[in-house]
Design an enzyme around this catalytic site. Structure first.
Site, PDB file in Angstrom:
ATOM      1  N   GLY A   1     -47.875   4.938  32.561  1.00 31.46           N
ATOM      2  CA  GLY A   1     -46.496   4.485  32.640  1.00 31.46           C
ATOM      3  C   GLY A   1     -45.878   4.664  34.020  1.00 31.46           C
ATOM      4  O   GLY A   1     -46.441   5.311  34.910  1.00 31.46           O
ATOM      5  N   HIS A   2     -44.677   4.107  34.171  1.00 35.55           N
ATOM      6  CA  HIS A   2     -44.003   4.120  35.470  1.00 35.55           C
ATOM      7  C   HIS A   2     -43.658   5.535  35.914  1.00 35.55           C
ATOM      8  O   HIS A   2     -43.308   6.396  35.122  1.00 35.55           O
ATOM      9  CB  HIS A   2     -42.758   3.230  35.456  1.00 35.55           C
TER      10      HIS A   2
END
Length: 346
Positions: free
Chosen positions: A251-252
């Site tokens: 994920g970011h």
């Protein structure tokens, strides 16, 4: 053994030459002149082949193999003696097998090739000795270092920078990314996609612009169909030497340290922070904003919901220290067995 239609073989080499070139020890000097033409599994090998024996579970295959030579450890050879086979000893036999395989199957030397039907924007910079396959797209401002290989139907987005000797597999896409040297991205991977960032609005979720990048260090390997989201505002960072298996989601704003190993189907939520040398088993899930210390190990199928100290092994969902997890599993088994006994017909 490897199929010659797909892999170009070097050699042959004498057994003594192989031992010298990989830095291992020849078991019997009399076998040094044995000519080895290829590598093969214990089951498929022939008299001119070399096979690895690094796991005692393959004892039966070792005893019956037709291989002329075997790479193994002294401990295994003493535990399972075998006459008539040329032996090469190494206490890191698995690592030395990799050296043998590279000896017989070195990476092909390629000249600069840009195939027909490749879309390269005018200001893209392509280094020396790159190979770009059909239907690849290089966007505005892309920079490729020397000796890069770009697969069919691959899209390298605007402004992406790749260092020297990078490989991007067929059908992969890379955007919003700065990538070091010697990085290999397998087919179908997605690097730099928008992270899963939303804010609740009066009419449903509102997407938050994802304005960060993906920064990947040298010698990273990223498996097929893996996705690495770009940062929401800062960067998503993958440390040098890290190996990521197929079908992994990162994920970011996640930060992965140096030389980590992440097995297939792992999910790492946004802003998780992994130290150096972390190992994560298949299908494990890491919650957002979790900190995992250097050298920690996460067992397969674990759910990590709180920070993990360095050098600790955890397992289960929620993940706990591995000894505690095993005790819990044993206790549950006893309770279940007792319950079945209590309810058995009298």
């Amino acid at each position: 053994m490897p199929d010659a239609r797909f892999f170009q073989r070097a050699g042959p080499f004498s057994l003594a030459e192989i031992a010298e070139r990989i830095g291992a020890h020849l078991g019997d000097a009399a076998k040094g002149n044995l000519i080895i033409t290829d590598v093969a599994t214990l089951e498929d090998a022939e008299i001119t082949h070399l096979s690895p024996f690094v796991d005692p579970r393959y004892y039966s295959s070792y005893i019956t193999t037709a291989a002329g030579a075997v790479l193994t450890t002294r401990n295994l050879s003493e535990k399972f003696p075998r006459l008539g086979v040329g032996l090469i000893f190494s206490e890191t036999a698995r690592l030395h097998y990799a050296s043998v395989a590279w000896l017989f199957y070195p990476e092909a030397v390629r000249g600069s090739v840009v195939r027909m039907r490749v879309a390269v924007c005018g200001n893209a910079i392509v280094g020396a000795d790159c190979q770009i396959e059909p239907s690849a797209v290089l966007g505005t401002g892309v920079v490729l270092g020397s000796r890069c290989q770009i697969g069919c139907n691959t899209v390298i987005g605007q402004g992406v920078v790749l260092g020297d000797s990078c490989i991007v597999g067929d059908g992969a896409s890379v955007s919003h990314a700065l990538i070091g040297n010697g990085v290999e991205i397998f087919a179908g991977a997605r690097i730099g996609t928008a992270g899963f960032g939303f804010a609740p609005g009066p009419r449903g979720p509102i997407r938050i612009p994802q304005l960060g990048r993906v920064v990947i260090g040298d010698n990273v390997e990223i498996g097929a169909n893996t996705t690495i989201d770009r940062g929401g505002l800062g960067d998503t960072v993958i440390g040098a030497g890290t190996v990521i298996d197929n079908l992994v989601q990162i994920g970011h704003n996640a930060r992965i340290g140096l030389s980590c190993v992440i097995a297939a189907q792992v999910g790492i939520a946004g802003s998780a922070n992994l130290g150096d040398g972390v190992m994560i088993g298949g299908q494990a899930a890491i919650a957002d904003h979790i900190v995992i210390g250097s050298g920690a190990r996460i067992a397969a199928c674990s759910g990590v919901m709180r920070d993990v100290p360095p050098l600790i092994t955890v397992g289960g969902a929620p993940a706990v220290p591995i000894r505690q997890f095993h005790r819990q599993t044993t206790a549950l088994g006893r309770i279940a067995k007792s319950h079945r006994s209590d309810n058995a017909p009298k």
